[in-house]
Design a protein around this motif. Structure first.
Motif, PDB file in Angstrom:
ATOM      1  N   GLY A 332       0.790  -1.221   0.000  1.00  0.00           N
ATOM      2  CA  GLY A 332       0.000   0.000   0.000  1.00  0.00           C
ATOM      3  C   GLY A 332       0.823   1.271   0.000  1.00  0.00           C
ATOM      4  O   GLY A 332       0.597   2.168  -0.827  1.00  0.00           O
ATOM      5  N   PRO A 333       1.777   1.427   0.922  1.00  0.00           N
ATOM      6  CA  PRO A 333       2.599   2.641   0.913  1.00  0.00           C
ATOM      7  C   PRO A 333       3.344   2.848  -0.401  1.00  0.00           C
ATOM      8  O   PRO A 333       3.415   3.971  -0.911  1.00  0.00           O
ATOM      9  CB  PRO A 333       3.573   2.408   2.077  1.00  0.00           C
ATOM     10  N   GLU A 334       3.889   1.770  -0.973  1.00  0.00           N
ATOM     11  CA  GLU A 334       4.594   1.919  -2.242  1.00  0.00           C
ATOM     12  C   GLU A 334       3.658   2.436  -3.334  1.00  0.00           C
ATOM     13  O   GLU A 334       4.008   3.354  -4.081  1.00  0.00           O
ATOM     14  CB  GLU A 334       5.175   0.574  -2.683  1.00  0.00           C
ATOM     15  N   LEU A 335       2.462   1.854  -3.425  1.00  0.00           N
ATOM     16  CA  LEU A 335       1.527   2.267  -4.471  1.00  0.00           C
ATOM     17  C   LEU A 335       1.154   3.732  -4.326  1.00  0.00           C
ATOM     18  O   LEU A 335       1.138   4.491  -5.302  1.00  0.00           O
ATOM     19  CB  LEU A 335       0.283   1.374  -4.412  1.00  0.00           C
ATOM     20  N   LEU A 336       0.867   4.164  -3.113  1.00  0.00           N
ATOM     21  CA  LEU A 336       0.509   5.565  -2.876  1.00  0.00           C
ATOM     22  C   LEU A 336       1.655   6.499  -3.256  1.00  0.00           C
ATOM     23  O   LEU A 336       1.461   7.487  -3.972  1.00  0.00           O
ATOM     24  CB  LEU A 336       0.118   5.768  -1.413  1.00  0.00           C
ATOM     25  N   LEU A 337       2.862   6.191  -2.809  1.00  0.00           N
ATOM     26  CA  LEU A 337       3.999   7.077  -3.072  1.00  0.00           C
ATOM     27  C   LEU A 337       4.389   7.055  -4.545  1.00  0.00           C
ATOM     28  O   LEU A 337       4.740   8.101  -5.107  1.00  0.00           O
ATOM     29  CB  LEU A 337       5.180   6.681  -2.182  1.00  0.00           C
ATOM     30  N   ARG A 338       4.326   5.912  -5.202  1.00  0.00           N
ATOM     31  CA  ARG A 338       4.606   5.864  -6.642  1.00  0.00           C
ATOM     32  C   ARG A 338       3.622   6.725  -7.415  1.00  0.00           C
ATOM     33  O   ARG A 338       3.991   7.413  -8.373  1.00  0.00           O
ATOM     34  CB  ARG A 338       4.541   4.417  -7.135  1.00  0.00           C
ATOM     35  N   THR A 339       2.368   6.686  -7.012  1.00  0.00           N
ATOM     36  CA  THR A 339       1.347   7.472  -7.694  1.00  0.00           C
ATOM     37  C   THR A 339       1.618   8.957  -7.535  1.00  0.00           C
ATOM     38  O   THR A 339       1.504   9.735  -8.492  1.00  0.00           O
ATOM     39  CB  THR A 339      -0.043   7.118  -7.137  1.00  0.00           C
ATOM     40  N   LEU A 340       1.970   9.363  -6.333  1.00  0.00           N
ATOM     41  CA  LEU A 340       2.235  10.788  -6.082  1.00  0.00           C
ATOM     42  C   LEU A 340       3.524  11.253  -6.753  1.00  0.00           C
ATOM     43  O   LEU A 340       3.615  12.390  -7.223  1.00  0.00           O
ATOM     44  CB  LEU A 340       2.308  11.037  -4.572  1.00  0.00           C
ATOM     45  N   LEU A 341       4.512  10.389  -6.822  1.00  0.00           N
ATOM     46  CA  LEU A 341       5.799  10.761  -7.420  1.00  0.00           C
ATOM     47  C   LEU A 341       5.734  10.852  -8.937  1.00  0.00           C
ATOM     48  O   LEU A 341       6.466  11.638  -9.556  1.00  0.00           O
ATOM     49  CB  LEU A 341       6.875   9.755  -7.020  1.00  0.00           C
ATOM     50  N   GLY A 342       4.878  10.044  -9.561  1.00  0.00           N
ATOM     51  CA  GLY A 342       4.814  10.030 -11.020  1.00  0.00           C
ATOM     52  C   GLY A 342       6.115   9.535 -11.620  1.00  0.00           C
ATOM     53  O   GLY A 342       6.768   8.622 -11.084  1.00  0.00           O
TER      54      GLY A 342
END
Length: 479
Positions: A332-342
């Motif tokens: 979950g944390p990886e998916l959220l941060l990857r999405t925000l980082l682009g």
């Protein structure tokens, strides 16, 4: 956003019809126990169908075990897709099952499970017993038995090491559970697997390699979900192989509770081959559960097809690509941060990601773990991303699979995550089936291309709006 479904195991007539037809679509949705033999089976078991008066139906293997039944060694009722209820439903029982399947009870005990879910241990036990026929300890015990069987049959570990890797607190407990669940000893299970020619993994010493078959309910649009992941792959963290336009394999590294790992997934007609490399075998069940979520392997495609195929606008797309899946997430944390980082996520992974030990094919292109929230919080990234990474690292934001969708969405919004991103996270991390990502450009193009009036059509897509969105995105990319 999420919905509940009627408990199929309570409908004895429907269950018995499925058993009589040996219908594999119901494998994993309920358990059949036979009073005269003391054995429980999957619905599609090839053995002679017992008389209706001699069978009972249970929601889980744990419930059957708690009532004195042992697993059928012919149909292996634990080696089936999981119940789609755990993704469809957002109630306490479903959220608990997702965390139990991830091995949380082995790591943190029942108190840790209750804390993650926001309930007392007594409340949790009462609800799970009423809904699933067994309490959290019995459910975790059934989960350990399944993990142990995989390790016994697929690895070369000494049986003593298997016991602790599967989460048992003692060899005695391990031996007793295997005898009770499978009516045999661990050594007899291993001998039988060798006679059947089961492949054994690497011997201990460094990362252990296992090769597993991950079942699914047909039909399965493997190319669709693999292309989705491939289009977003970060080199080193993920890798893809293709042949004449078809994806033949997709792999990615895994940050697991006890160490790093990697998985290589290759679609086959009736299963997905999964090659795993694990630094610590205690992470086996977590790794398997996470890659199953990644490909949405526990979905019920027949239910999705019945609803979406009834819409004239979507029907041609459903017929063209039956068995579409939601792309999940392994963390979950990886998916959220990857999405925000682009796009910056690729550079950040190369700069900060921890290396994984060199591996043999097909795992060799997988070299890097995605950075932790703490590593990202200390990096020179956008202030909003830094703040969210710090919140995850400190525990004030926790996007795990056991979260209530409404509560997690509110928490994300409170941390300045916009609504479209929050919905995207719910769909991918929780597998929420009823979220339509209208802000997605491809979805919007699909709505326009098909001439759909969302006000009218969307109500008819429930509770499968997320799957409808996947079809709309496919149409939008063609437009």
């Amino acid at each position: 956003m999420a919905t509940t479904t009627a408990a199929i195991w309570r409908d004895t007539e429907r269950c018995y019809r499925a058993v009589t037809a040996r219908d594999p679509r119901f494998d994993g949705q309920f358990i059949m126990a036979v009073r005269t033999t003391g054995i429980y089976c999957r619905p599609s078991c090839p053995a002679l169908t017992p008389k209706a008066q001699n069978v009972r139906f249970y929601p889980t293997s744990a419930a059957a075990q708690a009532n004195g039944y042992r697993a059928c060694r012919r149909c292996l009722p634990d080696a089936v897709p999981g119940s789609p209820d755990w993704n469809i439903r957002a109630d306490l029982a479903a959220r608990a099952m997702r965390l139990i399947s991830d091995g949380l009870v082995e790591r943190e005990g029942v108190p840790g499970l209750a804390k993650r879910l926001g309930y007392s241990e007594r409340q949790l036990g009462r609800v799970l017993t009423a809904e699933l026929g067994a309490g959290p300890l019995a459910l975790a015990r059934a989960h350990r038995a399944h993990s142990a069987r995989l390790l016994i049959e697929m690895s070369g570990l000494p049986l003593t090491d298997v016991a602790f890797a599967a989460g048992f607190s003692s060899v005695r407990q391990f031996n007793e559970t295997i005898r009770e669940v499978f009516a045999t000893t661990p050594s007899q299970l291993r001998a039988a697997s060798l006679r059947r020619g089961r492949r054994k993994g690497d011997e201990p010493g460094g990362a252990t390699r296992l090769s597993l078959r991950l079942p699914f309910r047909a039909p399965f649009d493997a190319q669709g979900v693999l292309r989705y992941h491939a289009s977003r792959a970060i080199p080193g963290v993920e890798a893809v192989t293709e042949d004449e336009g078809d994806i033949t394999g997709y792999g990615r590294t895994l940050r697991l509770p006890h160490g790093g790992g990697a998985a290589w997934l290759a679609p086959r007609p009736d299963h997905v081959r999964c090659d795993l490399g694990l630094a610590d075998l205690r992470d086996l069940s977590s790794a398997v559960t996470r890659v199953r979520r990644l490909l949405d392997l526990d979905a019920d495609p027949e239910a999705v097809t019945r609803t979406l195929g009834a819409d004239p606008a979507l029907a041609p797309l459903v017929a063209e690509a039956p068995g579409i899946r939601l792309p999940g997430a392994v963390d979950g944390p990886e998916l959220l941060l990857r999405t925000l980082l682009g796009p910056a996520a690729t550079t950040l992974a190369a700069d900060l990601g921890d290396p994984v030990p060199p591996a043999d094919p097909p795992l060799d292109p997988l070299t890097t773990l995605f950075p932790t929230p703490a590593q990202i919080a200390d990096a020179g990234v956008d202030p909003q991303v830094k703040a969210i990474a710090a919140a995850i690292a400190h525990g004030s934001l926790d996007p795990h699979v056991g979260r209530d969708p409404a509560e997690l969405r509110a928490e994300l919004l409170a941390h300045s995550v916009d609504a479209p991103t929050a919905d995207y996270v719910l769909m991918r991390v929780l597998g929420a089936p009823d979220i339509l990502l209208t802000a997605d450009v491809s979805v919007s193009h699909g709505v326009t291309a098909l001439g759909i009036d969302l006000t009218e059509s969307a109500r008819g897509w429930q509770p499968w709006s997320s799957y409808a969105g996947m079809y709309l995105a496919r149409a939008g990319k063609r437009a």
